[in-house]
Structures are given as C-alpha cells and as structure tokens.
Design an enzyme around this catalytic site. Structure first.
Site, PDB file in Angstrom:
ATOM      1  N   CYS A  11       0.782  -0.951   0.047  1.00 40.87           N
ATOM      2  CA  CYS A  11       0.127   0.024  -0.029  1.00 40.87           C
ATOM      3  C   CYS A  11       1.011   1.218   0.096  1.00 40.87           C
ATOM      4  CB  CYS A  11      -0.922   0.203   1.118  1.00 40.87           C
ATOM      5  SG  CYS A  11      -0.215   0.158   2.752  1.00 40.87           S
ATOM      6  N   CYS A  83      -4.352  -0.565  -1.991  1.00 38.27           N
ATOM      7  CA  CYS A  83      -4.728   0.610  -2.325  1.00 38.27           C
ATOM      8  C   CYS A  83      -4.792   0.961  -3.605  1.00 38.27           C
ATOM      9  CB  CYS A  83      -4.083   1.729  -1.447  1.00 38.27           C
ATOM     10  SG  CYS A  83      -2.553   2.105  -1.749  1.00 38.27           S
ATOM     11  N   CYS A  90       2.834   0.379  -8.841  1.00 41.40           N
ATOM     12  CA  CYS A  90       3.461  -0.858  -8.403  1.00 41.40           C
ATOM     13  C   CYS A  90       4.612  -0.935  -9.422  1.00 41.40           C
ATOM     14  CB  CYS A  90       2.553  -1.954  -8.302  1.00 41.40           C
ATOM     15  SG  CYS A  90       3.309  -3.579  -7.705  1.00 41.40           S
TER      16      CYS A  90
END
Length: 146
Positions: A11, A83, A90
C-alpha cells in the site's frame, strides 16, 4: 505442498492496510505462506492497526513500516496491492509474480473520535480477512490440483 508461497502486500504508507494484511495472512495462512508488506512511501505502523489486530489475537507490535525498495530483488508468487495508489504505481516484479488488486478503504484517512477511527480500522481489517481467507482457499485448491 513442498514450497512455501511468497506473498508481498503493498500500500502507500505501509502503515495500516498492508500491515494488517501481513499479520492476518501470517496467522490465517499458516506455515505455507511467507508474507511481507511494504509501502511506496513508508511511514509508521498506526497504533489503531496494532490495537484492532490485538482485538482478534494477532500481535503486530513488532512490525515496522518498510519500503518497496527492500524487496525489489526478491521473488514473490503474489503481489497484492490493497490501495489504488499502490496498484497504479506498483513496480514490475521479475519471475512468475501474479498481481492481485483490492481497493480497501483507507482507515488512516478517517478523522474523528477514537471510536470512529477504530471502527474504520476494524472494517478494513475484517474486509482484508475475508478476502485473504478466499485467497488462501483458492491457492490451496490450486496447489491440490497440481
């Protein structure tokens, strides 16, 4: 199952959702899983997260907020983003990594009295636990078939 399944939970701050998910998967998934959590912008483990996890018998007081940079050279079978920011930002992991995204409301973003904040943390914890239990069941089922 001979090899343990490596999972990274991401996250933004690695302060609440990913920390709770790490604790839940370690507890509920058992020895078959190796679990880590990290954040794109690590901060601190929120005391509310520690408190609501303690309510269900899981101690995450020893956790620390970690940067994704610590894990970039490691291999994971699964990377779970919890999230939207982490999902969008990412990094790519090498190997046979499967990405899973769950949009979990950020309990750290809830203002108000302590009980109001704790309700938000409990809701996130319970949502994560339900999703992780389904994840564990599906992984174990897939392992049994192979």
């Amino acid at each position: 199952m001979t090899d343990r399944i490596r999972v990274l939970v991401l996250c933004t701050g690695n302060s609440a959702r990913s920390q709770m998910a790490e604790g839940l998967l370690r507890h509920d998934g058992g020895e078959e899983f190796v679990v880590e959590s990290a954040g794109l912008e690590p901060s601190i483990v929120r005391p509310e997260a520690i408190k609501v996890m303690r309510e269900i018998g899981i101690d995450i007081t020893g956790h620390r907020s970690k940067s994704i940079d610590e894990f970039m050279t490691r291999q994971f079978e699964y990377v779970i983003t919890v999230c939207d920011n982490a999902n969008q930002n990412c990094p790519v992991f090498l190997g046979a990594t499967r990405r899973i995204h769950w949009s979990i409301e950020d309990p750290a973003g809830v203002d108000g009295a302590e009980q109001t904040r704790l309700r938000a943390f409990r809701a996130a914890r319970d949502d994560l636990r339900e999703r992780l239990n389904k994840f564990v069941a599906s992984v174990k089922e897939a392992q049994a078939r192979s």
